[in-house]
Design an enzyme around this catalytic site. Structure first.
Site, PDB file in Angstrom:
ATOM      1  N   TYR A 156       0.838  -1.210   0.000  1.00 53.82           N
ATOM      2  CA  TYR A 156       0.000   0.000   0.000  1.00 53.82           C
ATOM      3  C   TYR A 156       0.873   1.261   0.000  1.00 53.82           C
ATOM      4  CZ  TYR A 156      -3.756   3.145   1.659  1.00 53.82           C
ATOM      5  OH  TYR A 156      -4.663   4.172   1.804  1.00 53.82           O
ATOM      6  N   LYS A 160       1.103   4.239  -2.806  1.00 52.12           N
ATOM      7  CA  LYS A 160       0.782   5.630  -2.481  1.00 52.12           C
ATOM      8  C   LYS A 160       1.991   6.554  -2.715  1.00 52.12           C
ATOM      9  CE  LYS A 160      -3.509   4.930  -1.453  1.00 52.12           C
ATOM     10  NZ  LYS A 160      -4.543   5.476  -2.360  1.00 52.12           N
TER      11      LYS A 160
HETATM   12  P1  NAP Z   1     -13.270   2.474   1.128  1.00 51.81           P
HETATM   13  O1  NAP Z   1     -14.273   2.965   2.127  1.00 51.81           O
HETATM   14  O2  NAP Z   1     -12.802   1.064   1.203  1.00 51.81           O
HETATM   15  O3  NAP Z   1     -13.825   2.767  -0.354  1.00 51.81           O
HETATM   16  C1  NAP Z   1     -13.063   2.431  -1.468  1.00 51.81           C
HETATM   17  C2  NAP Z   1     -13.798   2.844  -2.727  1.00 51.81           C
HETATM   18  O4  NAP Z   1     -12.975   2.469  -3.839  1.00 51.81           O
HETATM   19  C3  NAP Z   1     -15.132   2.126  -2.887  1.00 51.81           C
HETATM   20  O5  NAP Z   1     -16.070   3.033  -3.412  1.00 51.81           O
HETATM   21  C4  NAP Z   1     -14.814   1.033  -3.912  1.00 51.81           C
HETATM   22  O6  NAP Z   1     -15.913   0.722  -4.750  1.00 51.81           O
HETATM   23  C5  NAP Z   1     -13.761   1.711  -4.749  1.00 51.81           C
HETATM   24  N1  NAP Z   1     -12.926   0.764  -5.493  1.00 51.81           N
HETATM   25  C6  NAP Z   1     -12.081  -0.174  -5.005  1.00 51.81           C
HETATM   26  N2  NAP Z   1     -11.485  -0.832  -6.018  1.00 51.81           N
HETATM   27  C7  NAP Z   1     -11.974  -0.292  -7.178  1.00 51.81           C
HETATM   28  C8  NAP Z   1     -11.737  -0.506  -8.564  1.00 51.81           C
HETATM   29  N3  NAP Z   1     -10.869  -1.444  -8.987  1.00 51.81           N
HETATM   30  N4  NAP Z   1     -12.410   0.245  -9.469  1.00 51.81           N
HETATM   31  C9  NAP Z   1     -13.277   1.202  -9.070  1.00 51.81           C
HETATM   32  N5  NAP Z   1     -13.545   1.465  -7.773  1.00 51.81           N
HETATM   33  C10 NAP Z   1     -12.895   0.725  -6.845  1.00 51.81           C
HETATM   34  O7  NAP Z   1     -11.939   3.360   1.172  1.00 51.81           O
HETATM   35  P2  NAP Z   1     -11.704   4.869   1.672  1.00 51.81           P
HETATM   36  O8  NAP Z   1     -11.231   4.813   3.067  1.00 51.81           O
HETATM   37  O9  NAP Z   1     -12.872   5.720   1.324  1.00 51.81           O
HETATM   38  O10 NAP Z   1     -10.447   5.266   0.763  1.00 51.81           O
HETATM   39  C11 NAP Z   1     -10.554   6.029  -0.420  1.00 51.81           C
HETATM   40  C12 NAP Z   1      -9.157   6.405  -0.892  1.00 51.81           C
HETATM   41  O11 NAP Z   1      -8.501   7.147   0.126  1.00 51.81           O
HETATM   42  C13 NAP Z   1      -8.268   5.204  -1.187  1.00 51.81           C
HETATM   43  O12 NAP Z   1      -7.437   5.480  -2.290  1.00 51.81           O
HETATM   44  C14 NAP Z   1      -7.455   5.072   0.082  1.00 51.81           C
HETATM   45  O13 NAP Z   1      -6.229   4.423  -0.142  1.00 51.81           O
HETATM   46  C15 NAP Z   1      -7.262   6.530   0.440  1.00 51.81           C
HETATM   47  N6  NAP Z   1      -6.926   6.752   1.855  1.00 51.81           N
HETATM   48  C16 NAP Z   1      -7.786   6.396   2.858  1.00 51.81           C
HETATM   49  C17 NAP Z   1      -7.435   6.629   4.174  1.00 51.81           C
HETATM   50  C18 NAP Z   1      -8.331   6.280   5.320  1.00 51.81           C
HETATM   51  O14 NAP Z   1      -7.889   6.459   6.469  1.00 51.81           O
HETATM   52  N7  NAP Z   1      -9.545   5.831   5.096  1.00 51.81           N
HETATM   53  C19 NAP Z   1      -6.193   7.206   4.468  1.00 51.81           C
HETATM   54  C20 NAP Z   1      -5.349   7.557   3.424  1.00 51.81           C
HETATM   55  C21 NAP Z   1      -5.735   7.326   2.118  1.00 51.81           C
HETATM   56  P3  NAP Z   1     -16.809  -0.616  -4.596  1.00 51.81           P
HETATM   57  O15 NAP Z   1     -17.159  -0.764  -3.144  1.00 51.81           O
HETATM   58  O16 NAP Z   1     -17.989  -0.322  -5.470  1.00 51.81           O
HETATM   59  O17 NAP Z   1     -15.976  -1.740  -5.107  1.00 51.81           O
END
Ligand code: NAP
Length: 248
Positions: A156, A160
């Site tokens: 991961y 990133k």
């Molecule tokens: P999440 O709740 O797990 O949601 C992930 C989203 O990505 C879902 O809508 C999922 O869609 C979609 N997705 C996954 N694989 C996909 C693909 N191959 N094609 C299209 N859509 C896809 O994650 P989140 O926490 O909101 O994270 C969103 C972003 O922020 C990510 O890039 C993550 O790495 C980054 N981030 C998050 C955090 C945190 O603390 N949460 C921190 C730093 C960075 P489906 O459910 O429809 O498959």
């Protein structure tokens, strides 16, 4: 005047979490919204109605961001349906955590493909349209982990960190054509992705954050509104940390 009035945004992975929050904030600021989902079909379909309630045009596409051909087709479909693309938010991402000792090649490949290939795929998809427009804002979702690393997340963190190098390079290449490219590095944001973490780890993290709380999807969405809007027309090639002071 709303900050994104007259703009068309394409947001990947908006069915849940941060992407959902970005879509809602963009709609509240008057943007028309094309968004994608993959496995959360019902949530994706429901989002169209949620966004339309803001009086903007909204359409969801079931599209795998990690698949190059699907991403090109998606970008073409969005231009057909909306006429232009002003903002691309590369938000879709997954985790497949594990210590390196136990990390399988499948875990490595899945994360690199979904988190890093997707950013290349979609940026290639919108490039021609933004070049013709001579304007555009690309926002890539990195992570604090891409800056500092994290035990148990080598795959991961690599994805990133890769996003940051890609973002800076695209900003250098496309700046003269009016296209900006920035990354956001969220800290610990409460979503389904982080709900999967050990509560003890979460407690430890929260305690160590100067603002003493996890971030919200709105905290990240607000940063995206800034980078997508004309409030940031002189900002490109940057990594905006939104982490409550977790890393300074
Ligand atoms: P999440 O709740 O797990 O949601 C992930 C989203 O990505 C879902 O809508 C999922 O869609 C979609 N997705 C996954 N694989 C996909 C693909 N191959 N094609 C299209 N859509 C896809 O994650 P989140 O926490 O909101 O994270 C969103 C972003 O922020 C990510 O890039 C993550 O790495 C980054 N981030 C998050 C955090 C945190 O603390 N949460 C921190 C730093 C960075 P489906 O459910 O429809 O498959």
């Amino acid at each position: 005047m709303k900050l994104l009035e007259g703009k068309v945004a394409l947001i990947t992975g908006a069915s849940r979490g941060i992407g959902h929050g970005i879509a809602m904030a963009f709609a509240a600021q008057g943007a028309d919204i094309a968004f994608t989902y993959l496995s959360s079909v019902e949530k994706g379909q429901a989002l169209e109605a949620e966004l339309s309630a803001f009086g903007v045009k909204a359409k969801g596409y079931r599209s795998d961001a990690s698949d190059y051909d699907q991403a090109q087709t998606l970008a073409q479909d969005v231009v057909k349906d909306f006429g232009r693309i002003d903002i691309l938010v590369n938000n879709a991402g997954i985790t497949r955590d594990g210590l390196l000792m136990r990390m399988g090649k499948d875990q490595w490949d899945a994360v690199i493909k979904t988190n890093l290939d997707s950013v290349f795929n979609l940026t290639k998809g919108v490039q021609r349209t933004m070049l013709k427009q001579r304007s555009g804002s690309i926002i890539n979702m990195s992570s604090v982990v891409g800056i500092k690393g994290n035990a148990g997340q080598a795959n991961y963190a690599a994805s990133k960190a890769g996003i940051i190098g890609f973002t800076k390079s695209v900003a250098l290449e496309l700046g003269s054509r009016g296209i900006r490219c920035n990354a956001i590095a969220p800290g610990f944001i409460a979503t389904e992705m982080t709900a999967a973490l050990d509560p003890k780890v979460v407690e430890g993290w929260t305690e160590a954050i100067p603002l003493k709380r996890a971030g919200t999807v709105e905290d990240i969405a607000n940063a995206c509104v800034f980078l997508g809007s004309d409030m940031s027309t002189y900002v490109t090639g940057q990594v905006l940390s939104v982490n409550g002071g977790m890393l300074t």
